[in-house]
Design a protein around this motif. Structure first.
Motif, mmCIF file in Angstrom:
data_model
loop_
_atom_site.group_PDB
_atom_site.id
_atom_site.type_symbol
_atom_site.label_atom_id
_atom_site.label_comp_id
_atom_site.label_asym_id
_atom_site.label_seq_id
_atom_site.Cartn_x
_atom_site.Cartn_y
_atom_site.Cartn_z
ATOM 1 N N TRP A 1 0.463 79.725 20.702
ATOM 2 C CA TRP A 1 -0.568 79.027 19.938
ATOM 3 C C TRP A 1 -0.032 78.573 18.589
ATOM 4 C CZ3 TRP A 1 -3.442 80.018 15.427
ATOM 5 C CH2 TRP A 1 -4.543 79.167 15.252
ATOM 6 N N LEU A 2 0.755 79.426 17.913
ATOM 7 C CA LEU A 2 1.347 79.044 16.632
ATOM 8 C C LEU A 2 2.340 77.891 16.795
ATOM 9 C CD1 LEU A 2 1.880 82.528 14.954
ATOM 10 C CD2 LEU A 2 0.233 80.765 14.315
ATOM 11 N N TRP A 3 3.125 77.916 17.855
ATOM 12 C CA TRP A 3 4.087 76.840 18.119
ATOM 13 C C TRP A 3 3.353 75.519 18.369
ATOM 14 C CZ3 TRP A 3 9.209 76.382 17.660
ATOM 15 C CH2 TRP A 3 9.808 75.281 18.251
ATOM 16 N N HIS A 4 2.301 75.575 19.143
ATOM 17 C CA HIS A 4 1.491 74.390 19.439
ATOM 18 C C HIS A 4 0.824 73.868 18.159
ATOM 19 C CE1 HIS A 4 -0.970 71.655 21.761
ATOM 20 N NE2 HIS A 4 -2.058 72.174 21.217
ATOM 21 N N SER A 5 0.331 74.765 17.313
ATOM 22 C CA SER A 5 -0.296 74.373 16.051
ATOM 23 C C SER A 5 0.698 73.678 15.134
ATOM 24 C CB SER A 5 -0.877 75.594 15.339
ATOM 25 O OG SER A 5 -1.915 76.145 16.098
ATOM 26 N N HIS A 6 1.940 74.118 15.154
ATOM 27 C CA HIS A 6 2.958 73.473 14.323
ATOM 28 C C HIS A 6 3.185 72.028 14.785
ATOM 29 C CE1 HIS A 6 6.452 73.001 11.801
ATOM 30 N NE2 HIS A 6 7.136 72.579 12.850
ATOM 31 N N GLY A 7 3.180 71.788 16.077
ATOM 32 C CA GLY A 7 3.335 70.430 16.601
ATOM 33 C C GLY A 7 2.167 69.538 16.203
ATOM 34 N N ILE A 8 0.966 70.087 16.215
ATOM 35 C CA ILE A 8 -0.216 69.321 15.806
ATOM 36 C C ILE A 8 -0.136 69.002 14.317
ATOM 37 C CG2 ILE A 8 -2.730 69.465 15.511
ATOM 38 C CD1 ILE A 8 -2.775 71.009 18.160
ATOM 39 N N ARG A 9 0.343 69.930 13.522
ATOM 40 C CA ARG A 9 0.506 69.690 12.083
ATOM 41 C C ARG A 9 1.505 68.559 11.840
ATOM 42 N NH1 ARG A 9 4.052 71.034 8.287
ATOM 43 N NH2 ARG A 9 3.314 71.140 6.146
ATOM 44 N N GLU A 10 2.569 68.519 12.607
ATOM 45 C CA GLU A 10 3.563 67.446 12.459
ATOM 46 C C GLU A 10 2.941 66.082 12.786
ATOM 47 O OE1 GLU A 10 6.721 67.636 11.267
ATOM 48 O OE2 GLU A 10 6.194 69.712 10.798
ATOM 49 N N ARG A 11 2.084 66.041 13.784
ATOM 50 C CA ARG A 11 1.392 64.785 14.104
ATOM 51 C C ARG A 11 0.409 64.393 13.007
ATOM 52 N NH1 ARG A 11 0.950 63.267 20.073
ATOM 53 N NH2 ARG A 11 2.702 64.394 20.982
ATOM 54 N N ALA A 12 -0.232 65.385 12.388
ATOM 55 C CA ALA A 12 -1.132 65.107 11.260
ATOM 56 C C ALA A 12 -0.339 64.534 10.084
ATOM 57 C CB ALA A 12 -1.871 66.376 10.846
ATOM 58 N N LEU A 13 0.848 65.069 9.837
ATOM 59 C CA LEU A 13 1.713 64.543 8.775
ATOM 60 C C LEU A 13 2.031 63.073 9.008
ATOM 61 C CD1 LEU A 13 4.274 67.455 8.330
ATOM 62 C CD2 LEU A 13 2.704 66.620 6.596
#
Length: 127
Positions: free
Chosen positions: A19-31
């Motif tokens: 879940w943390l790994w997936h959240s990091h990918g979503i944060r990169e897309r938000a950036l």
């Protein structure tokens, strides 16, 4: 020896890590989405960072309530004050981006484009 309790703990830790790994990918897309939005709006994105605010049930474009991640960021228009912005992420897909009320550069808006010819100047040059 591997017991059912140990197996459950390993699976729980693995799920949290995924879940943390997936959240990091979503944060990169938000950036990436905020970077592109700020360029289009001609505002300066400060710190080039987004911060996770919360998980919430938010209405999407079709009016359905969906679980979304809300990220906050800061921007400036004049370089004097910081203003808050917020991006909603529905999974890996960006939702709407909201900006706090902010001033705009009136001088840039007031200047006519370079290819505009003033009528009185044109008449003087023709006489």
């Amino acid at each position: 020896m591997l017991t059912l309790e140990n197996l459950f703990i390993f699976m729980l830790l693995g799920g949290v890590a995924a879940w943390l790994w997936h959240s990091h990918g979503i944060r990169e897309r938000a950036l990436a989405a905020v970077r592109q939005y700020c360029k289009r709006q001609d505002i300066e994105w400060l710190d080039e960072n987004v911060a996770f605010r919360r998980l919430a049930l938010v209405h999407d474009r079709k009016g359905r309530r969906r679980l979304a991640r809300l990220y906050g960021f800061e921007f400036t228009v004049t370089g004097e004050r910081r203003h808050q912005g917020c991006i909603t992420m529905f999974g890996p897909h960006p939702g709407h981006i909201e900006l706090e009320a902010h001033p705009f550069d009136a001088e840039a808006e007031a200047e006519p484009p370079a290819n505009v010819i003033q009528l009185d100047e044109w008449r003087r040059s023709r006489d």
